[in-house]
Design a protein around this motif. Structure first.
Motif, PDB file in Angstrom:
ATOM      1  N   GLN A 227       0.863  -1.197   0.000  1.00 23.91           N
ATOM      2  CA  GLN A 227       0.000   0.000   0.000  1.00 23.91           C
ATOM      3  C   GLN A 227       0.889   1.234   0.000  1.00 23.91           C
ATOM      4  N   MET A 244      -6.859  10.531  -6.434  1.00 29.56           N
ATOM      5  CA  MET A 244      -6.154   9.260  -6.292  1.00 29.56           C
ATOM      6  C   MET A 244      -5.689   9.008  -4.858  1.00 29.56           C
ATOM      7  N   TRP A 248      -6.727   2.786  -2.950  1.00 33.62           N
ATOM      8  CA  TRP A 248      -5.635   1.837  -2.652  1.00 33.62           C
ATOM      9  C   TRP A 248      -4.728   1.789  -3.865  1.00 33.62           C
ATOM     10  N   GLU A 249      -3.448   2.100  -3.682  1.00 30.38           N
ATOM     11  CA  GLU A 249      -2.513   2.075  -4.808  1.00 30.38           C
ATOM     12  C   GLU A 249      -1.185   1.464  -4.380  1.00 30.38           C
ATOM     13  N   THR A 250      -0.699   0.541  -5.186  1.00 29.30           N
ATOM     14  CA  THR A 250       0.565  -0.145  -4.905  1.00 29.30           C
ATOM     15  C   THR A 250       1.686   0.448  -5.756  1.00 29.30           C
ATOM     16  N   THR A 278     -12.286   2.199 -10.470  1.00 26.67           N
ATOM     17  CA  THR A 278     -10.958   2.785 -10.681  1.00 26.67           C
ATOM     18  C   THR A 278     -11.036   4.318 -10.799  1.00 26.67           C
ATOM     19  N   PHE A 281      -8.076   6.900 -11.214  1.00 26.16           N
ATOM     20  CA  PHE A 281      -6.875   6.186 -11.652  1.00 26.16           C
ATOM     21  C   PHE A 281      -6.949   6.055 -13.170  1.00 26.16           C
ATOM     22  N   ASN A 284      -2.773   4.599 -14.170  1.00 25.93           N
ATOM     23  CA  ASN A 284      -2.179   3.667 -13.212  1.00 25.93           C
ATOM     24  C   ASN A 284      -3.197   2.669 -12.665  1.00 25.93           C
ATOM     25  N   ASP A 347      -0.308  -4.604 -10.876  1.00 27.79           N
ATOM     26  CA  ASP A 347      -0.247  -3.632  -9.780  1.00 27.79           C
ATOM     27  C   ASP A 347      -1.156  -2.465 -10.160  1.00 27.79           C
ATOM     28  N   GLY A 348      -1.101  -1.380  -9.391  1.00 23.81           N
ATOM     29  CA  GLY A 348      -1.880  -0.194  -9.754  1.00 23.81           C
ATOM     30  C   GLY A 348      -2.751   0.308  -8.631  1.00 23.81           C
ATOM     31  N   GLY A 349      -3.824   1.014  -9.035  1.00 29.49           N
ATOM     32  CA  GLY A 349      -4.696   1.638  -8.057  1.00 29.49           C
ATOM     33  C   GLY A 349      -6.155   1.329  -8.281  1.00 29.49           C
ATOM     34  N   LYS A 351      -9.994   2.516  -6.507  1.00 28.97           N
ATOM     35  CA  LYS A 351     -10.603   3.468  -5.583  1.00 28.97           C
ATOM     36  C   LYS A 351     -11.501   2.769  -4.566  1.00 28.97           C
TER      37      LYS A 351
END
Length: 364
Positions: A227, A244, A248-250, A278, A281, A284, A347-349, A351
């Motif tokens: 996270q 953003m 949750w974004e990795t 999303t 985002f 990403n 990976d990514g984000g 909402k």
């Protein structure tokens, strides 16, 4: 032969009620895998009243992000602070602020008070009280003369410009709707967090479909692979957020990789629809998402637990959109599940993540 020391009942009771101080670096690991912030502004918590906020507004206390500093910036009242600050020389024993929890009610496990950037003007001591009242009595709760407060956290000492955490001896047996933060005698506090569990008001109709994973319904994100840019807890908040920063974004990955988050549902149920949002985002978002579920009881499943069942095969996602999966898009959803695992590839984000379902019938 050693003679055992028997403490008087009054002293034993006091020891059992004494909160455990938590080091600043351990606050997140102590609370954020098994509890939520019941006064998180994003949940809908409200500041109802306060004794004073001359230098800085009480509304700042529940801002989800960390405090910031603006050295050399002044307002009409004085130096600018990202927190709640009252006048000097309080003639009363303490200043106070009353908050309505963001959930229907909640049981409390611990408290955080952050005095970031308050140095020489920080609150010397704090305490927290709670009550359970219906919303039609909120005018009473706002009054300094309201007498139904119960102690949640006894008076604790605070130092300058630092996070303070306290773990209660045990989760409160009583649920609270409102809390009062006390500051003895006056000063400044940057942030206030109240960690615990939601006691939700859920539909009793077995045919009612609702979000089993929502924080306000008792859902909790209990673990994740990463996270780095945005916390897992944001996934279960109401609404679609504002940018953003509240998803949750990795971090970026290289090679063969997936990220994941495990969610304990507010109550076990029969899943009927999934929503992966999303929002915000745009460059990403994950390439694909996948969802698993399990009905284990008495333990928390790990990421690689053999009990996981795939209920949504990998699905391509897009930017800034709600992706709904229902009907034939789902598999193995005819039984009761208590946990779900969202996998993002690679990976990514994300909402928000919604798990819509219904209560099981007796015997299911």
């Amino acid at each position: 032969m050693e003679v055992p020391i028997v403490l008087p009942e009054s002293i034993r009771s006091l020891v059992q009620q004494t909160p455990t101080p938590i080091k600043a670096e351990d606050i997140d690991t102590t609370f954020k895998s098994n509890s939520i912030d019941l006064v998180n502004k994003a949940l809908g918590s409200r500041i109802l009243a306060c004794s004073d906020e001359w230098f800085a507004a009480a509304e700042n206390l529940t801002t989800p992000t960390a405090p910031i500093r603006k050295p050399g910036v002044f307002t009409y009242a004085g130096a600018w602070y990202d927190g709640w600050e009252t006048r000097r020389h309080n003639p009363e024993p303490f200043d106070w602020v009353v908050l309505r929890l963001g959930a229907a009610s909640g049981k409390v496990k611990g408290v955080e008070v952050d005095t970031a950037f308050f140095n020489g003007n920080q609150a010397p001591e704090v305490a927290v009280q709670g009550c359970f009242v219906t919303d039609d009595r909120e005018e009473e709760v706002k009054s300094k003369d309201f007498v139904e407060w119960e102690t949640i956290l006894s008076k604790q000492e605070c130092g300058p410009s630092q996070r303070h955490g306290w773990l209660l001896p045990k989760m409160t047996s009583k649920a609270y709707t409102h809390v009062r933060l006390q500051m003895f005698p006056d000063g400044g506090i940057a942030r206030f967090r109240l960690f615990g569990e939601v006691v939700p008001v859920l539909p009793q109709d077995l045919n009612a479909v609702f979000d089993l994973a929502a924080t306000v319904n008792g859902g909790m994100a209990i673990s994740c692979s990463d996270q780095h840019f945005g916390t897992k807890d944001n996934l279960l908040l109401p609404g679609r957020g504002k940018d953003m920063g509240d998803g949750w974004e990795t971090k970026r990955s290289r090679g063969d990789h997936v990220d994941w988050v495990i969610i304990r549902l507010g109550l076990p149920g029969i899943i009927e629809k999934l929503v992966v949002d999303t929002a915000h985002f745009r460059g990403n978002f994950p390439q694909k998402v996948q969802v698993f579920a399990t009905d284990v009881s008495g333990r928390v499943p790990g990421h690689d637990d053999s009990a996981w069942t795939e209920i949504l095969s990998p699905q391509k996602t897009g930017p800034d959109a709600e992706h709904e999966y229902v009907g034939k898009a789902l598999s193995a959803v005819g039984r009761v599940y208590g946990f779900v695992k969202l996998v993002i590839i690679p990976d990514g984000g994300v909402k928000r993540f919604r798990v819509y379902g219904r209560r099981p019938e007796a015997g299911q």
